[in-house]
Design a protein around this motif. Sequence first.
Motif, mmCIF file in Angstrom:
data_model
loop_
_atom_site.group_PDB
_atom_site.id
_atom_site.type_symbol
_atom_site.label_atom_id
_atom_site.label_comp_id
_atom_site.label_asym_id
_atom_site.label_seq_id
_atom_site.Cartn_x
_atom_site.Cartn_y
_atom_site.Cartn_z
ATOM 1 N N ASP A 138 0.521 -1.132 0.131
ATOM 2 C CA ASP A 138 0.057 0.107 -0.030
ATOM 3 C C ASP A 138 1.105 1.290 0.418
ATOM 4 O O ASP A 138 1.582 1.307 0.534
ATOM 5 N N ASN A 139 0.947 2.144 -0.840
ATOM 6 C CA ASN A 139 0.920 3.297 -0.466
ATOM 7 C C ASN A 139 1.319 3.826 0.702
ATOM 8 O O ASN A 139 2.490 4.641 1.032
ATOM 9 N N PHE A 140 0.300 3.771 1.772
ATOM 10 C CA PHE A 140 0.291 4.394 2.788
ATOM 11 C C PHE A 140 1.508 3.628 4.376
ATOM 12 O O PHE A 140 0.824 3.816 4.614
ATOM 13 N N GLY A 157 8.235 1.440 -9.552
ATOM 14 C CA GLY A 157 7.085 2.167 -9.433
ATOM 15 C C GLY A 157 5.615 1.991 -8.800
ATOM 16 O O GLY A 157 5.107 1.394 -7.971
ATOM 17 N N VAL A 158 4.463 2.947 -9.276
ATOM 18 C CA VAL A 158 3.575 2.638 -8.235
ATOM 19 C C VAL A 158 2.449 2.496 -10.160
ATOM 20 O O VAL A 158 2.835 3.050 -10.696
ATOM 21 N N ILE A 159 1.370 1.782 -9.076
ATOM 22 C CA ILE A 159 0.116 1.200 -9.722
ATOM 23 C C ILE A 159 -1.065 2.095 -9.662
ATOM 24 O O ILE A 159 -1.205 1.957 -8.106
ATOM 25 N N ARG A 160 -1.632 3.351 -9.656
ATOM 26 C CA ARG A 160 -2.362 4.097 -9.224
ATOM 27 C C ARG A 160 -3.577 3.187 -8.805
ATOM 28 O O ARG A 160 -4.267 2.826 -9.783
ATOM 29 N N LEU A 164 -8.577 -2.361 -3.332
ATOM 30 C CA LEU A 164 -9.463 -1.697 -2.437
ATOM 31 C C LEU A 164 -8.759 -2.247 -1.718
ATOM 32 O O LEU A 164 -8.613 -3.310 -0.983
ATOM 33 N N ARG A 165 -8.956 -0.880 -0.407
ATOM 34 C CA ARG A 165 -8.542 -1.098 0.828
ATOM 35 C C ARG A 165 -9.969 -2.018 1.389
ATOM 36 O O ARG A 165 -11.318 -2.318 1.384
ATOM 37 N N ASP A 172 -2.985 3.431 -4.549
ATOM 38 C CA ASP A 172 -2.333 3.184 -5.182
ATOM 39 C C ASP A 172 -1.037 2.010 -4.518
ATOM 40 O O ASP A 172 -0.866 1.456 -3.297
ATOM 41 N N THR A 173 -0.729 1.344 -5.445
ATOM 42 C CA THR A 173 0.040 0.273 -5.126
ATOM 43 C C THR A 173 2.040 0.287 -5.556
ATOM 44 O O THR A 173 1.636 0.248 -6.802
#
Length: 199
Positions: A138-140, A157-160, A164-165, A172-173
Motif C-alpha cells: 500500500d502506498n501508505f 514504480g506505483v500502480i495508481r 480496494l482497502r 495505489d500499489t
Amino acid sequence: MASFVEPVTLSDRGVRLEPLALSHEPSLAAAAADGALWTLRITSVPEPGATRAYIEAALEGRAQGHRFAFAVVEEASGDVLGTTSFHDILPAVKRVEIGYTWYAKRVQRTHVNTTAKLLMMGHAFDTLGCHVVGWRTDNFNFASQRAIERLGARKDGVIRGHALRRDGTIRDTVMYSLRAGEWPETQAQLLYLLEQHHQ
C-alpha cells in the motif's frame, strides 16, 4: 501436473515456515489478536472469526497455483507468529512475489521477518530458479516499504488506483523487485544483519 511451488518446510534461526493449514487456525487467530492487527486499514489481517475463511482462501489460491501460504512458527514454542506467502506465481517467466505477510505485534521488528524473507528468497532463487522476486504494498504502508527496501529490493514504480482497502478506499500499489543477479549481494547483507542482531 506438478505445481511450480511444491509443499516445502523451511527453517533457520529458530523460525520455521510450514505450509499453512486449517490446523493453524487457533494459533493464527491468536497471532492476529496480538496488537489487534485487523484494525490497520493497510493490511489484510483477518479479524476475529474470519481466520478460517482467510486460511481457506489461501488454500484455494494454492489449489489454483497462484499462491502458496506459509505459517511462520517459532520452533522453540510451536507458536504461530504470523503468515507469509508466495503469490502471483508466474511459472512461465519464473517470477514469484512475496506478500500477505503479517506477524504478531510481539515479534515485529525482530529477526523473524528477515529470517523468513531470507528463507523464501533463497527458495525462490536457489531452488525454484526464479529470475525475479517481487513485492507490492500500500502506498501508505510506509513501514512495509522501508522493510522491503531493507531487503535490497528496487522500487519499480506505483500502480495508481490499483486495489480496494478493507475500508472501501482505493489504494495505489508500490511495486518492488529483486533480480537473480542481485540475490548473492542481498543474501550476504541480510546474513550480516542477522549476525549483528544475534551478537
